[in-house]
Design a protein around this motif. Sequence first.
Motif, short mmCIF file in Angstrom:
data_model
loop_
_atom_site.label_atom_id
_atom_site.label_comp_id
_atom_site.label_asym_id
_atom_site.label_seq_id
_atom_site.Cartn_x
_atom_site.Cartn_y
_atom_site.Cartn_z
N LEU A 72 0.84 -1.18 0.13
CA LEU A 72 0.01 0.05 0.00
C LEU A 72 0.82 1.33 -0.12
O LEU A 72 0.45 2.16 -0.64
CB LEU A 72 -1.01 0.03 1.31
CG LEU A 72 -2.18 -1.08 1.29
CD1 LEU A 72 -2.93 -0.93 2.49
CD2 LEU A 72 -3.05 -1.18 -0.03
N ASP A 73 1.99 1.13 0.53
CA ASP A 73 2.84 2.40 0.56
C ASP A 73 3.28 2.53 -0.73
O ASP A 73 3.47 3.80 -1.46
CB ASP A 73 4.19 2.12 1.39
CG ASP A 73 3.99 2.04 2.96
OD1 ASP A 73 2.84 2.46 3.15
OD2 ASP A 73 4.93 1.53 3.64
N VAL B 26 1.74 1.95 -3.40
CA VAL B 26 0.41 2.59 -4.31
C VAL B 26 0.58 4.03 -4.27
O VAL B 26 0.22 4.99 -4.60
CB VAL B 26 -1.20 2.22 -3.83
CG1 VAL B 26 -2.24 2.67 -4.69
CG2 VAL B 26 -1.00 0.58 -4.00
N ARG B 27 0.64 4.49 -2.92
CA ARG B 27 0.76 5.99 -2.44
C ARG B 27 1.95 6.44 -3.00
O ARG B 27 1.81 7.72 -3.65
CB ARG B 27 0.81 6.14 -0.73
CG ARG B 27 0.38 7.49 -0.15
CD ARG B 27 0.59 7.73 1.04
NE ARG B 27 2.14 7.26 1.35
CZ ARG B 27 2.21 7.07 2.67
NH1 ARG B 27 1.89 7.41 3.72
NH2 ARG B 27 3.50 6.66 2.87
N GLN B 28 3.13 6.04 -2.80
CA GLN B 28 4.31 6.52 -3.50
C GLN B 28 3.89 6.70 -5.12
O GLN B 28 4.53 7.54 -5.49
CB GLN B 28 5.59 5.65 -3.26
CG GLN B 28 5.92 5.83 -1.95
CD GLN B 28 6.81 4.35 -1.48
OE1 GLN B 28 7.06 3.79 -2.24
NE2 GLN B 28 7.01 4.19 -0.19
N GLY C 295 1.68 7.88 -6.12
CA GLY C 295 0.71 9.28 -6.36
C GLY C 295 -0.79 8.96 -6.97
O GLY C 295 -1.39 9.68 -7.39
N ASP D 195 -4.46 7.67 -6.68
CA ASP D 195 -5.74 7.91 -5.94
C ASP D 195 -6.56 6.75 -4.98
O ASP D 195 -7.23 7.03 -4.37
CB ASP D 195 -6.84 8.65 -6.56
CG ASP D 195 -6.18 9.98 -7.51
OD1 ASP D 195 -5.42 10.82 -6.70
OD2 ASP D 195 -6.23 9.87 -8.71
N TYR E 274 -6.94 2.24 -5.03
CA TYR E 274 -6.36 1.04 -5.17
C TYR E 274 -7.63 -0.12 -5.21
O TYR E 274 -8.61 -0.24 -4.47
CB TYR E 274 -5.67 0.76 -3.77
CG TYR E 274 -5.00 -0.90 -3.75
CD1 TYR E 274 -4.46 -1.27 -4.66
CD2 TYR E 274 -5.38 -1.75 -2.66
CE1 TYR E 274 -3.77 -2.51 -4.94
CE2 TYR E 274 -4.80 -3.09 -2.72
CZ TYR E 274 -4.07 -3.38 -3.77
OH TYR E 274 -3.32 -4.78 -3.61
N MET F 59 -5.63 1.26 3.45
CA MET F 59 -5.76 2.01 2.60
C MET F 59 -6.10 3.55 2.79
O MET F 59 -5.68 4.65 2.23
CB MET F 59 -6.89 1.74 1.45
CG MET F 59 -6.43 0.26 0.89
SD MET F 59 -7.76 -0.33 0.03
CE MET F 59 -7.44 -2.35 0.10
N ARG G 162 -3.71 5.93 4.31
CA ARG G 162 -2.86 6.37 3.42
C ARG G 162 -3.40 7.23 2.26
O ARG G 162 -2.87 7.58 1.36
CB ARG G 162 -2.01 5.12 2.54
CG ARG G 162 -0.98 4.62 3.51
CD ARG G 162 -0.76 3.16 2.91
NE ARG G 162 0.30 2.42 3.48
CZ ARG G 162 -0.02 1.62 4.59
NH1 ARG G 162 -1.18 1.52 5.14
NH2 ARG G 162 1.08 1.00 5.34
N GLY G 163 -4.65 7.74 2.57
CA GLY G 163 -5.33 8.52 1.68
C GLY G 163 -5.78 7.72 0.35
O GLY G 163 -6.14 8.51 -0.54
N LEU G 164 -5.97 6.53 0.30
CA LEU G 164 -6.45 6.08 -0.90
C LEU G 164 -7.88 5.48 -0.87
O LEU G 164 -8.21 4.94 0.23
CB LEU G 164 -5.60 4.44 -1.14
CG LEU G 164 -3.77 4.79 -1.13
CD1 LEU G 164 -3.27 3.50 -1.15
CD2 LEU G 164 -3.76 5.41 -2.37
#
Length: 439
Positions: free
Chosen positions: A69-70, A72-74, A76, A78, A80, A111, A114-116
Amino acid sequence: MDELTLGRADFPDGFVFAAATSAYQIEGHAFGGAGRTHWDAFAEMPGRVHEGHTGAVACDHFHRWPEDLDLVRQAGLDGYRFSTSWARVMPDGVHVNPEGLDFYDRLVDGMLDRGLKPMATLYHWELPEALSRRGGWTVREIPERLADFASIIGRRLGDRLWSTAPINEPWCVAWLSHYEGHHAPGLQSLDAAGKAMHHVALSHGLSVAALRAENVGNLGAVCNMEYPHPLTDSEQDRQAARIYDGIYNRWFAAAMTKGQYPEEVMAGLEPYLPAGWRDDMATIAQPIDWFGINYYTCKRLTRGGDVWPRIVDAPGPLPKTDMGWEIYPEGLEKLLRRTATEYTGDLPLYITENGMANRDAVLGQDPERIAYLDGHLHAVRRVIEGGVPMKGYTFWSLLDNYEWAFGYDKRFGLVHVDFETQLRTPRASFHALVRALAA
Ligand code: FCB
């Protein structure tokens, strides 16, 4: 190519960029008390799956999900798009395994932390083997069981899911697996395929209703589409392409949005549908909030038997991916426009999967995947300019993973996975995406 030629600013505000995976392909099905699936049984049959590979360990995402998940966030991104394994949550298809449900609870919270946006698909092909032994998708019990599973997921996770679709690629679940025999359970039977084509559609409708009853919002469908080219200009080949289009692209879209099956397919398939199928069409066509399309390629069709088209093995002239699939972004454009015009109207449309398998000539360079992504993003943009309500694009896949009958032999990831060490290495395509999304 090492840069994308468009980025976030070229898409409307709020357009959602995401990456997708699925449960059996990454989690490691041996962990966490999951039950055997029909894919485990299929992989044990000689010659069905590349070197008999299974999803037993896969990417060990069951333990490594925070790192994934990190990523996905890295990137950029929005959102997942993930899936919930039926056999993990209900190992025998009936009784709940709390450890399985807890896993998805943590994952969804991960998720959100991490703002996803959590974009869930309930069924991405891991039918519990116990249910497959009762007849699987050929019997009506399975759609009813899937709706029970939908209720359980809805009750536990529904308050936090951003979007939910019951079934990934109904065509693969039904036709590819029961008529063409390439996926579990590997049948080649028109009778089984006819039953499955209806039961899978019905399970969409029943599960949407079950989710809605649990107050889960933003419900949709995820259908795969391929652009059908007639092999030659002959009337026979054009008819083959029309029928392929009907089975592949129209069957589920028409059923889910209009409560109808396409006539050109019914001519051959109606005798094999389960008795009383008409009574289910209103359930299948109940309202949804969005429609998703998975798109990879086009096919060349010619006449097979009396009715069913034959896919030509020697593919056409376009550049191909490591799957041997021709790269044809124009097909995505045409199918999106057609779907909006004929089926979905104002409903938000999403690309829920798009990507390519590619070998790493040199790890650190990934020009073909960047070009593939770029070509398809341009197609999406043209469609948006044409007024189609496209709301998001999802790349397949975040990670290299278990590619079904091809085992670990095909690599679809933005992130390379070393299956010996489980080391994740973001590819050049990942870095290109980071730049495009940040710009
Ligand atoms: C789609 C599947 C996905 C993956 C890609 C390559 O049909 O949904 O699981 O296998 O193809």
